[in-house]
Design a protein around this motif. Structure first.
Motif, mmCIF file in Angstrom:
data_model
loop_
_atom_site.group_PDB
_atom_site.id
_atom_site.type_symbol
_atom_site.label_atom_id
_atom_site.label_comp_id
_atom_site.label_asym_id
_atom_site.label_seq_id
_atom_site.Cartn_x
_atom_site.Cartn_y
_atom_site.Cartn_z
ATOM 1 N N TYR A 92 0.887 -1.127 0.013
ATOM 2 C CA TYR A 92 -0.165 -0.106 -0.032
ATOM 3 C C TYR A 92 0.764 1.265 0.106
ATOM 4 O O TYR A 92 0.428 2.298 -0.689
ATOM 5 C CB TYR A 92 -0.994 -0.010 1.251
ATOM 6 N N ALA A 93 2.027 1.306 0.802
ATOM 7 C CA ALA A 93 2.885 2.282 0.684
ATOM 8 C C ALA A 93 3.396 2.610 -0.555
ATOM 9 O O ALA A 93 3.401 3.770 -1.306
ATOM 10 C CB ALA A 93 3.969 2.304 1.818
ATOM 11 N N ARG A 94 3.888 1.438 -1.185
ATOM 12 C CA ARG A 94 4.509 1.672 -2.548
ATOM 13 C C ARG A 94 3.360 2.053 -3.531
ATOM 14 O O ARG A 94 3.517 3.075 -4.400
ATOM 15 C CB ARG A 94 4.957 0.441 -3.162
ATOM 16 N N LEU A 138 -2.122 1.314 6.380
ATOM 17 C CA LEU A 138 -1.792 2.296 5.241
ATOM 18 C C LEU A 138 -2.800 2.199 4.199
ATOM 19 O O LEU A 138 -2.698 3.091 3.066
ATOM 20 C CB LEU A 138 -0.384 2.149 4.696
ATOM 21 N N ALA A 139 -3.658 1.160 4.234
ATOM 22 C CA ALA A 139 -5.006 1.164 3.111
ATOM 23 C C ALA A 139 -5.774 2.358 3.098
ATOM 24 O O ALA A 139 -6.041 2.957 2.048
ATOM 25 C CB ALA A 139 -5.719 -0.132 3.364
ATOM 26 N N ALA A 140 -5.913 2.983 4.395
ATOM 27 C CA ALA A 140 -6.777 4.151 4.464
ATOM 28 C C ALA A 140 -6.310 5.119 4.023
ATOM 29 O O ALA A 140 -7.038 5.960 2.954
ATOM 30 C CB ALA A 140 -7.002 4.496 6.139
ATOM 31 N N PRO A 141 -4.906 5.787 3.988
ATOM 32 C CA PRO A 141 -4.638 6.990 3.262
ATOM 33 C C PRO A 141 -4.464 6.480 1.847
ATOM 34 O O PRO A 141 -4.549 7.706 0.765
ATOM 35 C CB PRO A 141 -3.081 7.052 3.817
ATOM 36 N N PHE A 142 -4.233 5.503 1.268
ATOM 37 C CA PHE A 142 -4.068 4.970 -0.052
ATOM 38 C C PHE A 142 -5.462 5.420 -0.586
ATOM 39 O O PHE A 142 -5.449 6.028 -1.785
ATOM 40 C CB PHE A 142 -3.904 3.726 -0.352
#
Length: 441
Positions: free
Chosen positions: A8-10, A390-394
């Motif tokens: 998700y970060a990538r 990190l799914a939320a900010p993505f």
């Protein structure tokens, strides 16, 4: 940090870059087109060129604003998603980031003068402010690209388990191959924007062949599009030769080349050209090209993705170069830019190819560096934030980018629609141009 959060970060960083790069490219190239049209307006006194410079200035302002927003998001994401990278290597590569900030503010200042000073400052100062917008935009892209060069081929420090020591900021800023990658990026910005502009005006001319405004706009876009499309393969060849020497595993992934061999063939779309890869990579038909199997499996990039993106970049770049060559030959023989329906269709179809090639090229660069965030020194998995979910900010930023994209498309469509003629602007010849204005030189 789970593998899902790493992905998700990538993905968030990749999405942000893919979105921002379109506006960054336009921010670099549109001011050049704006200044060219302004210069033509001053030289000829033609009202169409005056109107074009106004339209391009408004377009530049819109794209600059959105580029500033998406660029700010990227700056925060570097620190929030990749704190280990910024914490360890911020001092090494901080100089080009700082200089990019200076270039950005310089561009903003002169863009303000250009937009609001048209009738308030002298004509010379007004034109100079436009030139400074173009120069500052190019400088901004140049400095950001230097950071990417460092990440692909780091220099200017000594790596230790506790972090970099003996830091030399200037050496780090101008890491090996900087001249090739920066030239490649800047040309791609001009090329993508000029092709997009040419495609838009070709579309209108197919519907309204006698529209003088759009033929003149095409005469501004085509020279930049053609020159950059023909220069890009030459610069790309120099860049690929550097990659072959400095990042052989990336080259092997780009070419989907698994076995080390001398006289390596080039495989393009199922066609094999004997010894061509050795020639392209090293200028020697018998040169050895290292294959992926010579490198540890855990240092391979995602081969299928890198290879596919590279094929797309080469195919679209070749198509644009061919069309540009045909267009320039026509210009040389007829002493006028093409105006027939076949060529307008060709430029309409080619309009998006610059952006496709731009995105594909960045995917080659970014995917080709994996699994490293700083090649050979720090892995991407070691640089990511430990913060979970990190799914939320993505998904949040995905929705924001979709909204911003829709707003920009609506605004730009309105700009183009404002120049659409209600009818053709005069008698039209059999080739689709007015008798009294058959050639735009």
């Amino acid at each position: 940090m789970s593998m899902t959060d790493l992905l998700y970060a990538r993905a968030q960083m990749g999405l942000s870059l893919a979105f921002h790069i379109v506006f960054a490219a336009a921010g670099v190239a549109l001011p050049v087109l704006m200044v060219l049209s302004d210069w033509k307006a001053r030289r000829t006194g033609d009202a169409d060129y005056v109107a074009l410079s106004h339209k391009l200035a408004k377009g530049t302002a819109i794209l600059f604003a959105v580029g500033a927003v998406s660029g700010t998001v990227l700056s925060f994401e570097l620190g929030l998603l990749w704190p280990e990278f910024m914490g360890r290597y911020g001092e090494v590569i901080g100089l080009p980031f700082s200089l990019e900030g200076v270039a950005f503010f310089t561009e903003a200042i002169f863009l303000g003068i250009y937009l609001y000073g048209r009738e308030r400052v002298s004509p010379g100062l007004h034109l100079f402010s436009g030139i400074m917008v173009a120069v500052s935009g190019a400088a901004s892209a140049f400095f950001v690209t230097l950071v990417n060069v460092f990440m692909n081929d780091p220099s200017g420090f000594v790596a230790t388990p506790d972090g970099p020591t003996q830091v030399q900021p200037l050496v780090a800023m101008f890491s090996p191959g900087w001249q090739y990658q920066t030239a490649h990026v800047l040309l791609s910005c001009y090329q993508a924007s000029a092709f997009a502009m040419a495609g838009i005006h070709a579309f209108v001319l197919l519907r309204h062949p006698g529209a003088a405004f759009h033929r003149k706009a095409l005469s501004v876009a085509l020279p930049l599009a053609c020159v950059t499309a023909l220069l890009q393969p030459l610069v790309g060849d120099l860049s690929a030769k550097h990659v072959a020497k400095a990042q052989p595993v990336k080259l092997a992934a780009m070419e989907s080349h698994f076995e080390t061999e001398r006289g390596a063939p080039l495989r393009l779309g199922g066609v094999t050209v004997p010894k061509a890869l050795s020639i392209l990579a090293f200028g020697d038909p018998d040169a050895e090209v290292r294959g992926l199997n010579e490198f540890p499996r855990d240092t391979w990039p995602p081969v299928a993705k890198v290879h596919a993106a590279f094929q797309v970049m080469v195919a679209t770049g070749s198509a644009m170069a061919l069309l540009s060559l045909v267009t320039l030959v026509y210009r040389w023989r007829k002493k006028a830019w093409p105006s027939g329906r076949k060529m307008m269709w060709a430029w309409l179809v080619a309009g998006p190819l610059g952006l496709v090639a731009l995105e594909a090229g960045w995917l080659v660069t970014e995917w080709g560096r994996q699994p490293w965030i700083v090649r050979g020194v720090m892995r991407t998995a070691d640089a990511v934030t430990p913060v979970p979910h990190l799914a939320a900010p993505f998904w949040t930023f995905t929705l924001v980018y979709l909204l911003l994209g829709a707003v920009v498309v609506a605004l730009l469509k309105r700009q183009v629609a404002g120049t659409m003629p209600d009818r053709d602007e005069g008698p039209v010849t059999g080739r689709g141009v007015k008798e009294d204005d058959a050639h735009v030189h």
